[in-house]
Design an enzyme around this catalytic site. Structure first.
Site, PDB file in Angstrom:
ATOM      1  N   CYS A   1      13.435  11.079   6.008  1.00 53.83           N
ATOM      2  CA  CYS A   1      13.306  10.839   7.447  1.00 53.83           C
ATOM      3  C   CYS A   1      14.668  10.908   8.127  1.00 53.83           C
ATOM      4  O   CYS A   1      14.766  11.212   9.310  1.00 53.83           O
ATOM      5  CB  CYS A   1      12.654   9.490   7.704  1.00 53.83           C
ATOM      6  SG  CYS A   1      13.378   8.147   6.753  1.00 53.83           S
TER       7      CYS A   1
ATOM      8  N   GLU B   1      10.233  17.310  13.380  1.00 52.72           N
ATOM      9  CA  GLU B   1      10.602  16.971  12.003  1.00 52.72           C
ATOM     10  C   GLU B   1       9.828  17.846  11.024  1.00 52.72           C
ATOM     11  O   GLU B   1       8.595  17.896  11.063  1.00 52.72           O
ATOM     12  CB  GLU B   1      10.292  15.497  11.729  1.00 52.72           C
ATOM     13  CG  GLU B   1      10.696  15.058  10.338  1.00 52.72           C
ATOM     14  CD  GLU B   1      10.450  13.575  10.094  1.00 52.72           C
ATOM     15  OE1 GLU B   1      11.317  12.921   9.488  1.00 52.72           O
ATOM     16  OE2 GLU B   1       9.378  13.079  10.502  1.00 52.72           O
TER      17      GLU B   1
ATOM     18  N   GLU C   1       9.827   2.074  10.473  1.00 56.85           N
ATOM     19  CA  GLU C   1      10.865   3.054  10.129  1.00 56.85           C
ATOM     20  C   GLU C   1      10.161   4.398  10.086  1.00 56.85           C
ATOM     21  O   GLU C   1       9.381   4.672   9.175  1.00 56.85           O
ATOM     22  CB  GLU C   1      11.506   2.694   8.783  1.00 56.85           C
ATOM     23  CG  GLU C   1      12.920   3.238   8.631  1.00 56.85           C
ATOM     24  CD  GLU C   1      12.978   4.555   7.902  1.00 56.85           C
ATOM     25  OE1 GLU C   1      12.799   5.590   8.574  1.00 56.85           O
ATOM     26  OE2 GLU C   1      13.197   4.560   6.683  1.00 56.85           O
TER      27      GLU C   1
ATOM     28  N   LYS D   1       0.869  -1.180   0.000  1.00 54.37           N
ATOM     29  CA  LYS D   1       0.000   0.000   0.000  1.00 54.37           C
ATOM     30  C   LYS D   1       0.911   1.237   0.000  1.00 54.37           C
ATOM     31  O   LYS D   1       1.393   1.665   1.042  1.00 54.37           O
ATOM     32  CB  LYS D   1      -0.917  -0.032   1.231  1.00 54.37           C
ATOM     33  CG  LYS D   1      -2.114   0.955   1.189  1.00 54.37           C
ATOM     34  CD  LYS D   1      -1.688   2.353   1.159  1.00 54.37           C
ATOM     35  CE  LYS D   1      -2.748   3.378   1.323  1.00 54.37           C
ATOM     36  NZ  LYS D   1      -2.132   4.735   1.308  1.00 54.37           N
TER      37      LYS D   1
END
Length: 503
Positions: free
Chosen positions: A294, A393, A260, A185
């Site tokens: 990331c 972030e 992750e 997905k």
């Protein structure tokens, strides 16, 4: 002229299938803001069909069609997929650039890595055969024992939009190498090349149902997939918030997950560095992939004795970055993926300013680009550790800068984060680099560089950056379960109970 992407359906059971509810989601080119096609929008009804197809493929012929074939058999398909990706490299790179805004040169590099990753896991699939029935040394001669490595089952692979096909491959290749069947997905913001992977699988004759691909929104497709009782494991790459929800859902069924997640990685620059060489690595570490990584080393810690000179040098490097449509030759910074992401990043920048930080460079739309979700590479100084820009972030081309005076202070600042994915140190003193890399609380440490990634080496983080490792042999282990088989080999009875008397 508007360049359109191929029109595709959902892919499961080896066939293209229209979504049950016939819904579709428009694809917007982030460089032009034009609609260039659409993707199917899967819902829970489609998830049911895809999971059923994957389960059938796993159990078909008692697993002898895929799950419990030899690794060498599965490797042939992985190598065939790699060859097709290489054959279609330029076309796939262009689609990636159109879909997510990645500079074309980067997208082409990604396609090389995709093919390389499938090749690598083909080799590991073959290697699995030799590792089966590995003997276990026991203290009793009346028993012998060995270990089998078996596929974990049907796996859900949920992947992000920053490296659409590459991040999918990091999961698909080891899952298939292990003998799992999978439902992929991808993010609804960048699914085009993942649907092309389905076409590749058809072309190479991958057995039906081994890989199924559902596109659609997270709540409508991702959530029912992650919580499906017939999915044996979930592997997720994305935001920490979404990862937390998936973990909560999986915990209800004691389902294994690997995560992750986000990051806010530091890069420490000591006073003895080559300024230009270090400026390039610092720029690359934060602005590669349009800053949407990331692992981006978006917190620069620079020694106070060189801070002014080094930041001036950084500005010069940033001024030299070509910001353009990703398909233009020499593009090194394209648009961010969507309008929502664009607005979110600008809000981070404006909050930093309101909290007292200085927008030293960038921070806005480039003047020569009136359309598209473009943001200049941004350098923010006068930052303190309580500011949002230092702690959260951003997932965009934004670098914040802080100075330090001692090695211990640098390490303390580097580790002062809830994340723990990557961390970099740059210095000519390699003993110091070794000390600092050991002191980092992160899953990945870079010395005198930032962001290199190889499919042979483990990738993953600590703390809120997740757990489990992708890539390398560790990536394959993610999709294997270990079975102990122990046999009693003595001719003598066990003798624990008194033998029944004979009549």
């Amino acid at each position: 002229m508007v360049i359109l992407v191929p029109n595709r359906q959902l892919f499961f059971g080896g066939e293209w299938r229209e979504p049950v509810l016939k819904k579709r989601i428009p694809i917007i080119n982030p460089s032009t803001e034009e609609i260039i096609g659409d993707i199917p929008a899967a819902t829970a009804e489609d998830v049911e069909l895809a999971v059923e197809a994957a389960r059938k493929a796993f159990t078909r012929n008692k697993g002898r069609d895929w799950a419990f074939t030899s690794g060498a058999y599965r490797a042939k398909y992985l190598r065939a997929i790699a060859a097709k990706i290489t054959e279609r490299k330029s076309e796939l790179a262009k689609l990636e650039a159109l879909d997510c805004g990645k500079p074309l040169d980067e997208a082409a590099w990604d396609m090389d890595d995709v093919a390389g990753c499938f090749e690598y896991y083909a080799d590991l699939a073959e290697g699995l055969d030799a590792k089966q029935k590995t003997p276990v040394s026991l203290p009793m001669e009346t028993f012998k024992s060995y270990v089998l490595k078996e596929p974990i089952g049907v796996v859900a692979l949920i992947t992000p939009w920053n490296y659409p096909l590459l991040m999918a491959t990091w999961k698909v290749a080891p899952a298939l190498a292990a003998g799992c069947t999978a439902i992929l997905k991808p993010s609804e913001l960048a699914s085009v090349t993942c649907l092309e992977l389905a076409e590749v699988c058809k072309e190479v004759g991958l057995p039906p149902g081994v890989l199924n691909i559902l596109t659609g929104l997270g709540p409508e497709a991702g959530a029912p997939l992650a919580s499906h009782p017939h999915v044996d494991k979930v592997a997720f790459t994305g935001s920490t918030a979404t990862g937390s929800r998936i973990m909560a859902s999986a915990s209800q069924m004691v389902k294994p997950v690997s995560m992750e997640l986000g990051g806010k990685s530091p890069i420490i620059v000591f006073e003895d560095v080559d300024l230009d060489k270090t400026a390039e690595w610092t720029t690359f570490g934060c602005f590669w992939t349009n800053g949407q990584m990331c692992s981006a080393t978006s917190r620069l810690l620079v020694h106070e004795s060189i801070a002014t000179e080094f930041v001036d040098r950084l500005v010069k490097w940033c001024k030299n970055i070509k910001i353009s449509d990703p398909l233009e030759e020499g593009c090194r910074l394209g648009p961010v993926v969507s309008e929502g992401q664009y607005e979110k990043i600008l809000k981070f920048i404006s909050t930093a300013k309101s909290e007292g930080a200085t927008i030293l460079f960038g921070g806005a739309r480039p003047k020569h680009l009136n359309k598209g979700f473009f943001i200049e590479p941004t350098i923010i100084t006068d930052v303190n550790t309580s500011m949002q820009i230092w702690r959260e972030e951003v997932f965009g081309p934004v670098l914040c800068v802080k100075t330090f005076s001692t090695e211990d202070e640098a390490i303390e600042l580097a580790n002062d984060t809830r994340y723990g994915l990557g961390a970099a140190v740059i210095s000519k003193d390699l003993e110091r680099c070794d000390r600092v890399s050991k002191a980092f609380r992160a899953g990945i440490a870079w010395i005198n560089c930032s962001q290199p990634c190889f499919c042979q080496a483990p990738w993953g983080g600590l703390k809120s950056s997740g757990f489990g490792r992708e890539l390398g042999e560790w990536g394959l282990e993610n999709y294997l379960s270990v079975k102990q088989v122990t046999q009693y080999i003595s001719d003598e009875p066990w003798g624990w109970y008194q033998f029944p008397s004979k009549l």
